[in-house]
Write a protein that holds these residues in place. Structure first.
Motif, mmCIF file in Angstrom:
data_model
loop_
_atom_site.group_PDB
_atom_site.id
_atom_site.type_symbol
_atom_site.label_atom_id
_atom_site.label_comp_id
_atom_site.label_asym_id
_atom_site.label_seq_id
_atom_site.Cartn_x
_atom_site.Cartn_y
_atom_site.Cartn_z
ATOM 1 N N TYR A 1 0.829 -1.208 0.000
ATOM 2 C CA TYR A 1 0.000 0.000 0.000
ATOM 3 C C TYR A 1 0.864 1.259 0.000
ATOM 4 O O TYR A 1 0.588 2.216 -0.737
ATOM 5 C CB TYR A 1 -0.906 -0.012 1.228
ATOM 6 C CG TYR A 1 -1.615 1.299 1.479
ATOM 7 C CD1 TYR A 1 -2.686 1.696 0.685
ATOM 8 C CD2 TYR A 1 -1.207 2.137 2.517
ATOM 9 C CE1 TYR A 1 -3.334 2.894 0.919
ATOM 10 C CE2 TYR A 1 -1.847 3.339 2.755
ATOM 11 C CZ TYR A 1 -2.911 3.716 1.948
ATOM 12 O OH TYR A 1 -3.548 4.911 2.178
ATOM 13 N N ALA A 2 1.930 1.251 0.797
ATOM 14 C CA ALA A 2 2.817 2.408 0.846
ATOM 15 C C ALA A 2 3.492 2.648 -0.505
ATOM 16 O O ALA A 2 3.656 3.795 -0.944
ATOM 17 C CB ALA A 2 3.871 2.213 1.937
ATOM 18 N N MET A 3 3.886 1.569 -1.177
ATOM 19 C CA MET A 3 4.483 1.705 -2.508
ATOM 20 C C MET A 3 3.494 2.322 -3.485
ATOM 21 O O MET A 3 3.864 3.182 -4.307
ATOM 22 C CB MET A 3 4.946 0.330 -3.007
ATOM 23 C CG MET A 3 6.148 -0.235 -2.270
ATOM 24 S SD MET A 3 6.610 -1.876 -2.914
ATOM 25 C CE MET A 3 8.104 -2.187 -1.963
ATOM 26 N N GLN A 4 2.232 1.914 -3.403
ATOM 27 C CA GLN A 4 1.220 2.481 -4.286
ATOM 28 C C GLN A 4 1.003 3.957 -4.014
ATOM 29 O O GLN A 4 0.811 4.747 -4.938
ATOM 30 C CB GLN A 4 -0.098 1.715 -4.114
ATOM 31 C CG GLN A 4 -0.048 0.267 -4.564
ATOM 32 C CD GLN A 4 -1.330 -0.469 -4.242
ATOM 33 O OE1 GLN A 4 -2.376 0.132 -4.045
ATOM 34 N NE2 GLN A 4 -1.232 -1.790 -4.174
ATOM 35 N N VAL A 5 1.051 4.348 -2.739
ATOM 36 C CA VAL A 5 0.869 5.757 -2.382
ATOM 37 C C VAL A 5 1.989 6.605 -2.969
ATOM 38 O O VAL A 5 1.749 7.664 -3.561
ATOM 39 C CB VAL A 5 0.804 5.918 -0.848
ATOM 40 C CG1 VAL A 5 0.889 7.396 -0.456
ATOM 41 C CG2 VAL A 5 -0.471 5.301 -0.300
ATOM 42 N N VAL A 6 3.226 6.160 -2.811
ATOM 43 C CA VAL A 6 4.357 6.921 -3.336
ATOM 44 C C VAL A 6 4.321 6.936 -4.866
ATOM 45 O O VAL A 6 4.580 7.958 -5.503
ATOM 46 C CB VAL A 6 5.686 6.326 -2.831
ATOM 47 C CG1 VAL A 6 6.875 7.099 -3.410
ATOM 48 C CG2 VAL A 6 5.738 6.368 -1.308
ATOM 49 N N HIS A 7 3.995 5.797 -5.459
ATOM 50 C CA HIS A 7 3.936 5.706 -6.921
ATOM 51 C C HIS A 7 2.895 6.658 -7.512
ATOM 52 O O HIS A 7 3.097 7.248 -8.577
ATOM 53 C CB HIS A 7 3.627 4.273 -7.338
ATOM 54 C CG HIS A 7 3.408 4.102 -8.806
ATOM 55 N ND1 HIS A 7 4.393 4.339 -9.739
ATOM 56 C CD2 HIS A 7 2.310 3.721 -9.508
ATOM 57 C CE1 HIS A 7 3.915 4.123 -10.954
ATOM 58 N NE2 HIS A 7 2.646 3.745 -10.838
ATOM 59 N N SER A 8 1.772 6.809 -6.820
ATOM 60 C CA SER A 8 0.694 7.669 -7.329
ATOM 61 C C SER A 8 0.840 9.119 -6.899
ATOM 62 O O SER A 8 -0.025 9.940 -7.209
ATOM 63 C CB SER A 8 -0.666 7.136 -6.838
ATOM 64 O OG SER A 8 -0.719 7.121 -5.426
ATOM 65 N N SER A 9 1.916 9.444 -6.182
ATOM 66 C CA SER A 9 2.091 10.812 -5.703
ATOM 67 C C SER A 9 2.467 11.791 -6.810
ATOM 68 O O SER A 9 2.346 12.997 -6.643
ATOM 69 C CB SER A 9 3.155 10.850 -4.606
ATOM 70 O OG SER A 9 4.432 10.491 -5.139
ATOM 71 N N GLY A 10 2.945 11.272 -7.928
ATOM 72 C CA GLY A 10 3.331 12.135 -9.040
ATOM 73 C C GLY A 10 4.780 12.572 -8.941
ATOM 74 O O GLY A 10 5.623 12.198 -9.761
ATOM 75 N N LYS A 11 5.097 13.337 -7.928
ATOM 76 C CA LYS A 11 6.442 13.880 -7.775
ATOM 77 C C LYS A 11 7.466 12.789 -7.529
ATOM 78 O O LYS A 11 8.620 12.890 -7.963
ATOM 79 C CB LYS A 11 6.463 14.894 -6.639
ATOM 80 C CG LYS A 11 7.789 15.592 -6.449
ATOM 81 C CD LYS A 11 7.715 16.614 -5.331
ATOM 82 C CE LYS A 11 9.057 17.307 -5.129
ATOM 83 N NZ LYS A 11 8.986 18.301 -4.027
ATOM 84 N N HIS A 12 7.067 11.730 -6.811
ATOM 85 C CA HIS A 12 8.008 10.660 -6.442
ATOM 86 C C HIS A 12 7.628 9.336 -7.096
ATOM 87 O O HIS A 12 7.874 8.271 -6.533
ATOM 88 C CB HIS A 12 8.044 10.491 -4.924
ATOM 89 C CG HIS A 12 8.287 11.752 -4.163
ATOM 90 N ND1 HIS A 12 9.491 12.413 -4.204
ATOM 91 C CD2 HIS A 12 7.463 12.489 -3.377
ATOM 92 C CE1 HIS A 12 9.416 13.496 -3.437
ATOM 93 N NE2 HIS A 12 8.196 13.567 -2.935
#
Length: 365
Positions: free
Chosen positions: A96-107
């Motif tokens: 879940y954390a990987m998905q959050v960072v992946h979908s953040s745009g900047k990171h």
């Protein structure tokens, strides 16, 4: 005077340092982001460190394998711990954390989120059983009619959630309901929101006028708390309604939980055996707790004649029930209900001054 630079062994954590201690940790996270690309830390070194933590007693270790930005690491860890706190398994929380960072745009670049590794058991760190019991205790303080209606609504929601999860094929499709529809039926009962939160439901506030506040159903039951809650709600609805008010009063006396649970279990064993009747002993102090007498009498226990000891009144009271009076199914629900109200048995309060219980007698009453 020139400052003295300490030797590396004085401030660096080594594998030997980790192996020299005994850990009782479910999870160890080495989340520190490397601020310099000239660091000598290698992937092999991190792997050896993870294995050292596992050998020292940790159940699971999560760590980064390469350099990532501070902002990406902070976002990663915030999402990771947020998922752990709702009862997710470590692997699901990390995903879940990987998905959050992946979908953040900047990171979104893989270098910011794909370098985290998990070693050891895929454990569940957060057990919210105590939180669930506390929420149920809050619900028991509501008027009886409202309480029963709320228990039925929550049971229906959790059964629907479990059915939804059992039929999943790959990715779970989002399932939600309008908060107002639920709140209009259970809003008078305190603690219902916490019960749903403990079992993985999410509450989303109204963002726009055309998008109402919603309750999102869980997409997993890693901790098994939904199934446990379903059993608890079934038990609370299975005991006589007047027992619910007795349990609400008894919930204010945590030290009475274990003695009452012992009485109920002894009675359940007597019902399952060919004995014609059994007498049970209970501490007078526990018997005097508000709710205890009502609970046991409503379950068809009878108070036998009290006998005084040589030094005055006996510290015990004797209860009994003729054969055929006690209902094994209701007793099973009562046992589960006590656990639902007070939490897991291993976490129940132990009475400070537990007196030696006299031998219980069996025979016809």
């Amino acid at each position: 005077a020139a400052s003295v630079v300490p030797e590396p062994q004085e401030y660096l954590l080594s594998v030997g340092d980790v192996l020299s201690v005994k850990l009782r940790a479910k999870l160890v996270v080495l989340s520190s982001c490397l601020k310099s690309s000239r660091s000598r830390i290698t992937a092999k070194g991190l792997r050896d460190m993870a294995q050292a933590f596992l050998a020292a007693g940790a159940e699971c270790v999560v760590l980064p394998l390469w350099l990532s930005s501070f902002q990406a690491s902070r976002l990663m860890m915030n999402a990771f711990y947020s998922s752990l706190c709702i009862g997710s398994r470590t692997s699901r929380a990390l995903s879940y954390a990987m998905q959050v960072v992946h979908s953040s745009g900047k990171h979104c670049h893989p270098s910011n989120w794909s370098g985290y590794a998990l070693f050891g058991h895929d454990t569940v760190v957060k057990d919210r059983s105590k939180d669930l019991a506390r929420s149920i205790r809050s619900m028991l303080q509501a008027p009886l009619d409202y309480l029963i209606a709320a228990l039925k609504i929550l049971q229906a929601m959790i059964v629907s959630s479990l059915k939804h999860l059992s039929h999943k094929d790959g990715v779970v499709e989002p399932k939600y309901t309008a908060r107002q529809a639920v709140e209009s039926k259970v809003g008078m009962v305190p603690g219902w929101e916490e019960v749903l939160s403990c079992t993985g439901f999410h509450f989303i506030s109204q963002i726009k006028k055309d998008i109402p506040a919603t309750i999102v159903f869980p997409d997993h039951d890693d901790s098994g708390l939904q199934k446990k809650c379903q059993r608890h709600l079934e038990a609370l609805l299975g005991v006589p309604p007047t027992c619910l008010k007795a349990l609400g009063a008894l919930s204010k006396h945590p030290s009475a939980a274990r003695p009452v649970l012992e009485i109920l279990r002894s009675a359940k064993l007597a019902v399952d055996s060919p004995e014609r009747g059994t007498r049970f002993t209970l501490e007078r102090e526990v018997w005097g707790c508000s709710g205890c007498q009502d609970l046991l009498l409503k379950l068809n226990f009878g108070l036998l004649e009290l006998h005084s000891s040589a030094g005055g009144s006996s510290p015990w009271v004797q209860l009994g029930a003729p054969v055929g009076v006690l209902d094994g199914r209701v007793l099973h629900f009562a046992i589960t209900s006590v656990i639902a109200v007070f939490g897991p048995e291993d976490l129940m309060e132990v009475p400070r001054h537990r007196k030696l219980r006299p031998a219980e007698t069996s025979g016809p009453l």
